[in-house]
Design a protein around this motif. Structure first.
Motif, PDB file in Angstrom:
ATOM      1  N   GLU A  30     -33.462 -37.304   6.075  1.00  0.00           N
ATOM      2  CA  GLU A  30     -34.391 -36.327   5.472  1.00  0.00           C
ATOM      3  C   GLU A  30     -33.822 -34.911   5.507  1.00  0.00           C
ATOM      4  OE1 GLU A  30     -37.942 -37.207   7.578  1.00  0.00           O
ATOM      5  OE2 GLU A  30     -38.514 -38.777   6.154  1.00  0.00           O
ATOM      6  N   GLU A  31     -33.194 -34.582   6.645  1.00  0.00           N
ATOM      7  CA  GLU A  31     -32.650 -33.226   6.803  1.00  0.00           C
ATOM      8  C   GLU A  31     -31.241 -33.118   6.212  1.00  0.00           C
ATOM      9  OE1 GLU A  31     -32.924 -32.590  10.975  1.00  0.00           O
ATOM     10  OE2 GLU A  31     -35.119 -32.679  11.024  1.00  0.00           O
ATOM     11  N   GLU A  32     -30.795 -34.191   5.541  1.00  0.00           N
ATOM     12  CA  GLU A  32     -29.477 -34.215   4.897  1.00  0.00           C
ATOM     13  C   GLU A  32     -28.347 -33.780   5.825  1.00  0.00           C
ATOM     14  OE1 GLU A  32     -29.582 -32.692   0.942  1.00  0.00           O
ATOM     15  OE2 GLU A  32     -31.383 -33.876   0.476  1.00  0.00           O
ATOM     16  N   LYS A  33     -28.349 -34.381   7.023  1.00  0.00           N
ATOM     17  CA  LYS A  33     -27.265 -34.127   7.969  1.00  0.00           C
ATOM     18  C   LYS A  33     -25.949 -34.676   7.421  1.00  0.00           C
ATOM     19  CE  LYS A  33     -29.704 -32.384  11.470  1.00  0.00           C
ATOM     20  NZ  LYS A  33     -29.993 -30.960  11.320  1.00  0.00           N
ATOM     21  N   TYR A  34     -24.870 -34.318   8.076  1.00  0.00           N
ATOM     22  CA  TYR A  34     -23.537 -34.758   7.653  1.00  0.00           C
ATOM     23  C   TYR A  34     -23.384 -36.276   7.811  1.00  0.00           C
ATOM     24  CZ  TYR A  34     -18.426 -34.711   7.330  1.00  0.00           C
ATOM     25  OH  TYR A  34     -17.130 -34.939   6.962  1.00  0.00           O
ATOM     26  N   CYS A  35     -22.933 -36.926   6.726  1.00  0.00           N
ATOM     27  CA  CYS A  35     -22.803 -38.396   6.678  1.00  0.00           C
ATOM     28  C   CYS A  35     -22.146 -38.976   7.924  1.00  0.00           C
ATOM     29  CB  CYS A  35     -21.924 -38.809   5.485  1.00  0.00           C
ATOM     30  SG  CYS A  35     -22.713 -38.647   3.908  1.00  0.00           S
ATOM     31  N   ILE A  36     -21.042 -38.376   8.328  1.00  0.00           N
ATOM     32  CA  ILE A  36     -20.268 -38.925   9.444  1.00  0.00           C
ATOM     33  C   ILE A  36     -21.097 -38.917  10.730  1.00  0.00           C
ATOM     34  CG2 ILE A  36     -18.191 -38.590  10.876  1.00  0.00           C
ATOM     35  CD1 ILE A  36     -17.504 -39.661   8.117  1.00  0.00           C
ATOM     36  N   ASP A  37     -21.917 -37.880  10.919  1.00  0.00           N
ATOM     37  CA  ASP A  37     -22.775 -37.832  12.109  1.00  0.00           C
ATOM     38  C   ASP A  37     -23.835 -38.930  12.064  1.00  0.00           C
ATOM     39  OD1 ASP A  37     -21.363 -35.683  13.020  1.00  0.00           O
ATOM     40  OD2 ASP A  37     -22.707 -34.187  12.158  1.00  0.00           O
ATOM     41  N   ILE A  38     -24.350 -39.194  10.874  1.00  0.00           N
ATOM     42  CA  ILE A  38     -25.339 -40.268  10.733  1.00  0.00           C
ATOM     43  C   ILE A  38     -24.675 -41.614  11.024  1.00  0.00           C
ATOM     44  CG2 ILE A  38     -27.058 -41.323   9.208  1.00  0.00           C
ATOM     45  CD1 ILE A  38     -27.134 -38.767   7.590  1.00  0.00           C
ATOM     46  N   LEU A  39     -23.464 -41.786  10.516  1.00  0.00           N
ATOM     47  CA  LEU A  39     -22.737 -43.041  10.765  1.00  0.00           C
ATOM     48  C   LEU A  39     -22.459 -43.230  12.251  1.00  0.00           C
ATOM     49  CD1 LEU A  39     -20.397 -42.900   7.668  1.00  0.00           C
ATOM     50  CD2 LEU A  39     -21.919 -44.803   8.221  1.00  0.00           C
ATOM     51  N   THR A  40     -22.160 -42.152  12.948  1.00  0.00           N
ATOM     52  CA  THR A  40     -21.908 -42.242  14.391  1.00  0.00           C
ATOM     53  C   THR A  40     -23.177 -42.677  15.124  1.00  0.00           C
ATOM     54  OG1 THR A  40     -20.239 -40.513  14.233  1.00  0.00           O
ATOM     55  CG2 THR A  40     -21.162 -40.925  16.425  1.00  0.00           C
TER      56      THR A  40
ATOM     57  N   GLN D  46     -29.177 -56.102  12.057  1.00  0.00           N
ATOM     58  CA  GLN D  46     -27.792 -55.609  12.056  1.00  0.00           C
ATOM     59  C   GLN D  46     -27.228 -55.555  10.630  1.00  0.00           C
ATOM     60  OE1 GLN D  46     -25.870 -54.722  14.826  1.00  0.00           O
ATOM     61  NE2 GLN D  46     -26.240 -56.131  16.506  1.00  0.00           N
ATOM     62  N   SER D  47     -27.480 -56.613   9.866  1.00  0.00           N
ATOM     63  CA  SER D  47     -26.977 -56.627   8.488  1.00  0.00           C
ATOM     64  C   SER D  47     -27.589 -55.499   7.668  1.00  0.00           C
ATOM     65  CB  SER D  47     -27.283 -57.960   7.814  1.00  0.00           C
ATOM     66  OG  SER D  47     -26.610 -58.999   8.468  1.00  0.00           O
ATOM     67  N   ALA D  48     -28.888 -55.267   7.871  1.00  0.00           N
ATOM     68  CA  ALA D  48     -29.569 -54.207   7.127  1.00  0.00           C
ATOM     69  C   ALA D  48     -28.985 -52.841   7.494  1.00  0.00           C
ATOM     70  CB  ALA D  48     -31.063 -54.263   7.409  1.00  0.00           C
ATOM     71  N   LEU D  49     -28.682 -52.651   8.782  1.00  0.00           N
ATOM     72  CA  LEU D  49     -28.080 -51.388   9.216  1.00  0.00           C
ATOM     73  C   LEU D  49     -26.671 -51.220   8.645  1.00  0.00           C
ATOM     74  CD1 LEU D  49     -28.808 -50.612  12.975  1.00  0.00           C
ATOM     75  CD2 LEU D  49     -28.906 -49.014  11.067  1.00  0.00           C
ATOM     76  N   GLN D  50     -25.925 -52.326   8.627  1.00  0.00           N
ATOM     77  CA  GLN D  50     -24.580 -52.282   8.052  1.00  0.00           C
ATOM     78  C   GLN D  50     -24.643 -51.861   6.595  1.00  0.00           C
ATOM     79  OE1 GLN D  50     -21.501 -52.563   8.896  1.00  0.00           O
ATOM     80  NE2 GLN D  50     -21.431 -53.516  10.893  1.00  0.00           N
ATOM     81  N   LYS D  51     -25.624 -52.388   5.880  1.00  0.00           N
ATOM     82  CA  LYS D  51     -25.789 -52.039   4.468  1.00  0.00           C
ATOM     83  C   LYS D  51     -26.016 -50.533   4.337  1.00  0.00           C
ATOM     84  CE  LYS D  51     -26.201 -52.821   0.100  1.00  0.00           C
ATOM     85  NZ  LYS D  51     -24.950 -52.876  -0.657  1.00  0.00           N
ATOM     86  N   GLU D  53     -25.019 -48.261   6.402  1.00  0.00           N
ATOM     87  CA  GLU D  53     -23.755 -47.598   6.724  1.00  0.00           C
ATOM     88  C   GLU D  53     -22.786 -47.638   5.541  1.00  0.00           C
ATOM     89  OE1 GLU D  53     -22.236 -49.311  10.340  1.00  0.00           O
ATOM     90  OE2 GLU D  53     -23.914 -48.586  11.545  1.00  0.00           O
ATOM     91  N   LEU D  54     -22.750 -48.774   4.855  1.00  0.00           N
ATOM     92  CA  LEU D  54     -21.832 -48.891   3.719  1.00  0.00           C
ATOM     93  C   LEU D  54     -22.247 -47.964   2.576  1.00  0.00           C
ATOM     94  CD1 LEU D  54     -21.187 -52.732   3.843  1.00  0.00           C
ATOM     95  CD2 LEU D  54     -19.541 -50.928   4.366  1.00  0.00           C
ATOM     96  N   ILE D  55     -23.546 -47.840   2.355  1.00  0.00           N
ATOM     97  CA  ILE D  55     -24.025 -46.901   1.325  1.00  0.00           C
ATOM     98  C   ILE D  55     -23.635 -45.468   1.690  1.00  0.00           C
ATOM     99  CG2 ILE D  55     -26.097 -45.879   0.254  1.00  0.00           C
ATOM    100  CD1 ILE D  55     -27.448 -48.659   0.567  1.00  0.00           C
ATOM    101  N   LEU D  56     -23.875 -45.114   2.964  1.00  0.00           N
ATOM    102  CA  LEU D  56     -23.526 -43.766   3.421  1.00  0.00           C
ATOM    103  C   LEU D  56     -22.029 -43.498   3.276  1.00  0.00           C
ATOM    104  CD1 LEU D  56     -25.670 -43.359   6.654  1.00  0.00           C
ATOM    105  CD2 LEU D  56     -25.605 -41.740   4.746  1.00  0.00           C
ATOM    106  N   LEU D  57     -21.231 -44.496   3.665  1.00  0.00           N
ATOM    107  CA  LEU D  57     -19.780 -44.314   3.631  1.00  0.00           C
ATOM    108  C   LEU D  57     -19.285 -44.174   2.193  1.00  0.00           C
ATOM    109  CD1 LEU D  57     -17.511 -44.130   5.683  1.00  0.00           C
ATOM    110  CD2 LEU D  57     -17.088 -46.557   5.357  1.00  0.00           C
ATOM    111  N   GLU D  58     -19.835 -44.987   1.294  1.00  0.00           N
ATOM    112  CA  GLU D  58     -19.416 -44.910  -0.101  1.00  0.00           C
ATOM    113  C   GLU D  58     -19.807 -43.554  -0.703  1.00  0.00           C
ATOM    114  OE1 GLU D  58     -20.252 -48.355  -2.406  1.00  0.00           O
ATOM    115  OE2 GLU D  58     -19.368 -47.515  -4.236  1.00  0.00           O
ATOM    116  N   THR D  59     -21.012 -43.117  -0.409  1.00  0.00           N
ATOM    117  CA  THR D  59     -21.456 -41.806  -0.895  1.00  0.00           C
ATOM    118  C   THR D  59     -20.544 -40.711  -0.343  1.00  0.00           C
ATOM    119  OG1 THR D  59     -23.714 -42.643  -0.856  1.00  0.00           O
ATOM    120  CG2 THR D  59     -23.448 -40.269  -1.050  1.00  0.00           C
ATOM    121  N   HIS D  60     -20.223 -40.838   0.933  1.00  0.00           N
ATOM    122  CA  HIS D  60     -19.339 -39.861   1.566  1.00  0.00           C
ATOM    123  C   HIS D  60     -17.972 -39.810   0.866  1.00  0.00           C
ATOM    124  CE1 HIS D  60     -17.765 -37.338   4.716  1.00  0.00           C
ATOM    125  NE2 HIS D  60     -16.803 -38.190   4.981  1.00  0.00           N
ATOM    126  N   MET D  61     -17.445 -40.973   0.549  1.00  0.00           N
ATOM    127  CA  MET D  61     -16.173 -41.065  -0.188  1.00  0.00           C
ATOM    128  C   MET D  61     -16.284 -40.367  -1.543  1.00  0.00           C
ATOM    129  SD  MET D  61     -13.444 -42.822   0.900  1.00  0.00           S
ATOM    130  CE  MET D  61     -12.688 -43.549  -0.562  1.00  0.00           C
TER     131      MET D  61
END
Lengths: 91, 91, 91, 91
Positions: A30-40, D46-51, D53-61
């Motif tokens: 919601e607060e649009e934090k940095y992606c990498i921090d969310i992934l961590t 876990q699978s839902a969380l992985q999904k 993470e993959l969305i976040l990572l792709e967006t980040h890329m």
């Protein structure tokens, strides 16, 4: 059977903490934090869930599977458990 | 004890195939193939190795762990096995 | 393009060591070593292969993906890379 | 920068569903459901969380990493991303 009696409170505490972490993830989005921090943060939720799974699996081994084997009926329980372990792995 | 007797030949066939695949990876590197193709090939080696591990673990459950539990000495075997399962997982 | 030039020798050394480890696994099976010891050895092969994959992926990012993005054609490379990352994960 | 703008609502919906699933896990523990069923449910979380993470990572890329590379400053972003990918894998 009281399958995970002794671990019950511990598991509930862990799962409530995980629930809080998942809400934390929502806030970060919601607060649009940095992606990498969310992934961590998400990675730490995954580890916490894995820990819960390992406690459950060990309790299951010590109780259900052990009891079944002692009664000469281990076969099915072992198959069932291997299915869970297979899901833990990549293949 | 003949711990994985029945699976022995199957496991050896699988591991020889994996060895061949690893040599294939070396060739791909030497010939400077496209990274993504090498990663795809490597991923299939990992899956093949996981399959070997799951066969070994299931055999171990059916023989060593079952025997230990039947003799009232399952505790240590269960701990040992959980350590392997923990390595299969992410935490 | 010399996609992983600088890492080429390093990758080959790693893969030859992995090949040796896979032969070691075959020997352990032939000599009917203890399952858990074989699983420990296999786990170390998996880690070594993962390390190779991470080197390849990083090199791929630094060269192919970077070049494609600089030419305004990153889209397809990113999709392709995400497919590899997805395979690294559980889902 | 609006880093995951378009995916924001989708990610929030997914995370709310995951939060509900985690509460479901608590209920299953409280009601002492069968371990294996809880593990199956946890695996789906876990699978839902992985999904996610993959969305976040792709967006980040597609956004941060692409922008950094276009400005000739991709190096650090690539390192950071590889750290996330490394956590996705076993090593």
């Amino acid at each position: 059977m009281d399958a995970y009696g002794r671990d019950k409170e511990d598991l509930l505490v862990r799962l409530r903490r995980i629930e809080g972490q998942v809400r934390g993830l929502q806030r970060m989005i919601e607060e649009e934090k940095y992606c990498i921090d969310i992934l961590t943060q998400s990675s730490s939720v995954q580890s916490a869930l894995q820990k819960v799974e390992l406690i459950l699996l060990e309790t299951h081994m010590r109780h259900c599977v052990t009891a079944a084997i002692q009664q000469g009926q281990g076969e099915e329980k072992i198959k069932e458990m291997m299915e869970v372990v297979r899901r833990f792995s990549r293949s």
